[in-house]
Motif scaffolding. Structure first.
Motif, PDB file in Angstrom:
ATOM      1  N   SER A 260      13.721  -7.655 111.202  1.00  0.00           N
ATOM      2  CA  SER A 260      12.472  -8.193 110.664  1.00  0.00           C
ATOM      3  C   SER A 260      11.349  -7.166 110.690  1.00  0.00           C
ATOM      4  O   SER A 260      10.367  -7.277 109.941  1.00  0.00           O
ATOM      5  N   SER A 261      11.469  -6.125 111.512  1.00  0.00           N
ATOM      6  CA  SER A 261      10.441  -5.076 111.567  1.00  0.00           C
ATOM      7  C   SER A 261      10.387  -4.267 110.279  1.00  0.00           C
ATOM      8  O   SER A 261       9.418  -3.530 110.053  1.00  0.00           O
ATOM      9  N   GLY A 262      11.400  -4.415 109.443  1.00  0.00           N
ATOM     10  CA  GLY A 262      11.416  -3.676 108.180  1.00  0.00           C
ATOM     11  C   GLY A 262      10.256  -4.030 107.261  1.00  0.00           C
ATOM     12  O   GLY A 262       9.794  -3.196 106.482  1.00  0.00           O
ATOM     13  N   TYR A 263       9.763  -5.259 107.357  1.00  0.00           N
ATOM     14  CA  TYR A 263       8.641  -5.677 106.506  1.00  0.00           C
ATOM     15  C   TYR A 263       7.383  -4.879 106.839  1.00  0.00           C
ATOM     16  O   TYR A 263       6.680  -4.393 105.941  1.00  0.00           O
ATOM     17  N   ILE A 264       7.121  -4.716 108.129  1.00  0.00           N
ATOM     18  CA  ILE A 264       5.920  -3.983 108.558  1.00  0.00           C
ATOM     19  C   ILE A 264       6.012  -2.531 108.122  1.00  0.00           C
ATOM     20  O   ILE A 264       5.045  -1.951 107.605  1.00  0.00           O
ATOM     21  N   LEU A 265       7.182  -1.926 108.302  1.00  0.00           N
ATOM     22  CA  LEU A 265       7.349  -0.522 107.941  1.00  0.00           C
ATOM     23  C   LEU A 265       7.216  -0.329 106.432  1.00  0.00           C
ATOM     24  O   LEU A 265       6.605   0.645 105.979  1.00  0.00           O
TER      25      LEU A 265
ATOM     26  N   ARG B 271      10.864  -0.183  95.384  1.00  0.00           N
ATOM     27  CA  ARG B 271      11.930  -1.167  95.581  1.00  0.00           C
ATOM     28  C   ARG B 271      13.175  -0.497  96.159  1.00  0.00           C
ATOM     29  O   ARG B 271      13.825  -1.045  97.044  1.00  0.00           O
ATOM     30  N   LYS B 272      13.489   0.689  95.660  1.00  0.00           N
ATOM     31  CA  LYS B 272      14.673   1.387  96.157  1.00  0.00           C
ATOM     32  C   LYS B 272      14.509   1.756  97.627  1.00  0.00           C
ATOM     33  O   LYS B 272      15.466   1.664  98.413  1.00  0.00           O
ATOM     34  N   GLY B 273      13.305   2.176  98.014  1.00  0.00           N
ATOM     35  CA  GLY B 273      13.072   2.481  99.424  1.00  0.00           C
ATOM     36  C   GLY B 273      13.310   1.274 100.307  1.00  0.00           C
ATOM     37  O   GLY B 273      13.918   1.375 101.378  1.00  0.00           O
ATOM     38  N   SER B 274      12.844   0.102  99.864  1.00  0.00           N
ATOM     39  CA  SER B 274      13.034  -1.124 100.644  1.00  0.00           C
ATOM     40  C   SER B 274      14.505  -1.537 100.685  1.00  0.00           C
ATOM     41  O   SER B 274      14.985  -2.064 101.695  1.00  0.00           O
ATOM     42  N   ILE B 275      15.217  -1.313  99.593  1.00  0.00           N
ATOM     43  CA  ILE B 275      16.646  -1.654  99.551  1.00  0.00           C
ATOM     44  C   ILE B 275      17.428  -0.788 100.533  1.00  0.00           C
ATOM     45  O   ILE B 275      18.273  -1.285 101.303  1.00  0.00           O
ATOM     46  N   ILE B 276      17.148   0.514 100.531  1.00  0.00           N
ATOM     47  CA  ILE B 276      17.852   1.411 101.445  1.00  0.00           C
ATOM     48  C   ILE B 276      17.541   1.036 102.893  1.00  0.00           C
ATOM     49  O   ILE B 276      18.437   1.003 103.754  1.00  0.00           O
ATOM     50  N   GLN B 277      16.269   0.756 103.173  1.00  0.00           N
ATOM     51  CA  GLN B 277      15.911   0.348 104.529  1.00  0.00           C
ATOM     52  C   GLN B 277      16.663  -0.912 104.947  1.00  0.00           C
ATOM     53  O   GLN B 277      17.203  -0.992 106.061  1.00  0.00           O
ATOM     54  N   SER B 278      16.715  -1.891 104.076  1.00  0.00           N
ATOM     55  CA  SER B 278      17.435  -3.128 104.374  1.00  0.00           C
ATOM     56  C   SER B 278      18.910  -2.861 104.655  1.00  0.00           C
ATOM     57  O   SER B 278      19.509  -3.475 105.532  1.00  0.00           O
ATOM     58  N   ASN B 279      19.478  -1.916 103.909  1.00  0.00           N
ATOM     59  CA  ASN B 279      20.907  -1.623 104.047  1.00  0.00           C
ATOM     60  C   ASN B 279      21.270  -0.991 105.389  1.00  0.00           C
ATOM     61  O   ASN B 279      22.393  -1.167 105.872  1.00  0.00           O
ATOM     62  N   VAL B 280      20.334  -0.242 105.984  1.00  0.00           N
ATOM     63  CA  VAL B 280      20.702   0.520 107.177  1.00  0.00           C
ATOM     64  C   VAL B 280      20.166  -0.079 108.471  1.00  0.00           C
ATOM     65  O   VAL B 280      20.591   0.320 109.557  1.00  0.00           O
ATOM     66  N   ARG B 281      19.232  -1.046 108.383  1.00  0.00           N
ATOM     67  CA  ARG B 281      18.696  -1.648 109.610  1.00  0.00           C
ATOM     68  C   ARG B 281      19.566  -2.807 110.081  1.00  0.00           C
ATOM     69  O   ARG B 281      20.307  -3.396 109.301  1.00  0.00           O
ATOM     70  N   TRP B 282      19.425  -3.145 111.368  1.00  0.00           N
ATOM     71  CA  TRP B 282      20.194  -4.249 111.936  1.00  0.00           C
ATOM     72  C   TRP B 282      19.348  -4.933 113.001  1.00  0.00           C
ATOM     73  O   TRP B 282      18.366  -4.381 113.479  1.00  0.00           O
TER      74      TRP B 282
END
Length: 304
Positions: free
Chosen positions: A262-267, A90-101
């Motif tokens: 939206s590419s964050g989901y695949i990664l 969960r933390k990995g996904s949160i960090i990814q969400s925070n830095v992607r645009w």
């Protein structure tokens, strides 16, 4: 502010059209993936090369680069401070969400507001934010996931092969050499680039998962708020401290205020993150950004 509304409304309408087409099965899922690949590997790099090669920068935008990277690292650190219940994948996904645009949203609004000059500055933002976001995302997802060594990606090689980074490098090199595309080459790149924004926004809309929005719990709402407000506010504060010119500051705020990609989901799914949480974060931010982006742009206008 009225100008921003005129720029945002078409973005929302085209994104909504993409969602509607996906809901009506206008294209099969593999059709949408094919369009996304065309945009990512062909149309988007063509746009970046054409814009950057002929852009006129009065001053090298080093301050803008520092502001964008600083804001991303600030939000990555914020994600690291997530409570224990949001640990692990969960933390990995949160960090990814925070830095992607979302590059397509940012480019569309910058183009509508500032024309070619805005596109050029936003292309610089792409060159800065994209590799930083990918590196931080991959490191976070793999660090907090339990992956076999052979499944871990090669971050540096992925950056070298990234078509957006390659496009930025070619465009900047041509600019520095004073050999911007002309004639048939320029027209070809221009035609390819024109397909980027509309198709990119349609793909963004097709990827919106309303069911994920309905599933959103407290953690999703908290971290969506942190991302939608935290990244642009951090960027705005850093930009004011470094005395960015008005146009550069506007681009920084617009880029940072877009929802996560939206590419964050695949990664997340590929690298052992919490894919369900990533889907929730993407859906909530995409929908709520319709409200937060105008508010943040209004705040930017108040600083002028």
């Amino acid at each position: 502010m009225i100008a921003f509304a005129y720029a945002l409304i078409p973005v929302v309408m085209i994104t909504a059209l993409g969602w509607l087409l996906a809901q009506r099965n206008f294209l099969r899922p593999d059709g949408w993936r094919a369009i996304e690949r065309l945009v990512y590997f062909i149309f988007f790099p063509a746009l970046i090369i054409n814009v950057l090669a002929s852009a006129s920068f009065d001053v090298a935008p080093w301050a803008m680069i520092i502001v964008l990277i600083s804001a991303q690292f600030a939000l990555a650190i914020l994600g690291l401070l997530a409570r224990r219940s949001d640990g692990g994948p969960r933390k990995g996904s949160i960090i990814q969400s925070n830095v992607r645009w979302n590059t397509f949203v940012g480019l569309s609004i910058a183009s509508a507001l500032f024309g070619e000059a805005g596109l050029a500055l936003m292309a610089i933002a792409v060159a800065v934010l994209t590799p930083t976001a990918n590196i931080l995302s991959v490191l976070a997802l793999t660090h907090f996931a339990d992956l076999a060594e052979e499944k871990k990606p090669h971050v540096i090689m992925d950056m070298v092969r990234n078509p957006l980074i390659i496009g930025c490098g070619i465009g900047i090199a041509l600019n520095l050499l004073g050999v911007a595309p002309s004639g048939i080459a320029e027209k070809t790149l221009d035609i390819l680039g024109q397909a980027t924004l509309a198709l990119g926004l349609l793909v963004v809309g097709a990827a919106v998962d309303v069911d994920a929005f309905k599933r959103a719990g407290p953690a999703t709402l908290i971290w969506s708020t942190a991302r939608l407000l935290g990244l642009p506010l951090a960027a705005l504060a850093a930009g004011l401290i470094l005395n960015l010119p008005a146009d550069g500051l506007a681009i920084v705020v617009i880029a940072a205020a877009t929802p996560t990609a939206s590419s964050g989901y695949i990664l997340a799914r590929q690298l052992g993150g919490d894919a369900s949480l990533s889907a929730n974060l993407i859906a909530v931010q995409t929908i709520f950004s319709i409200l937060t982006m105008p508010a943040l742009y209004a705040l930017y206008l108040m600083t002028l």
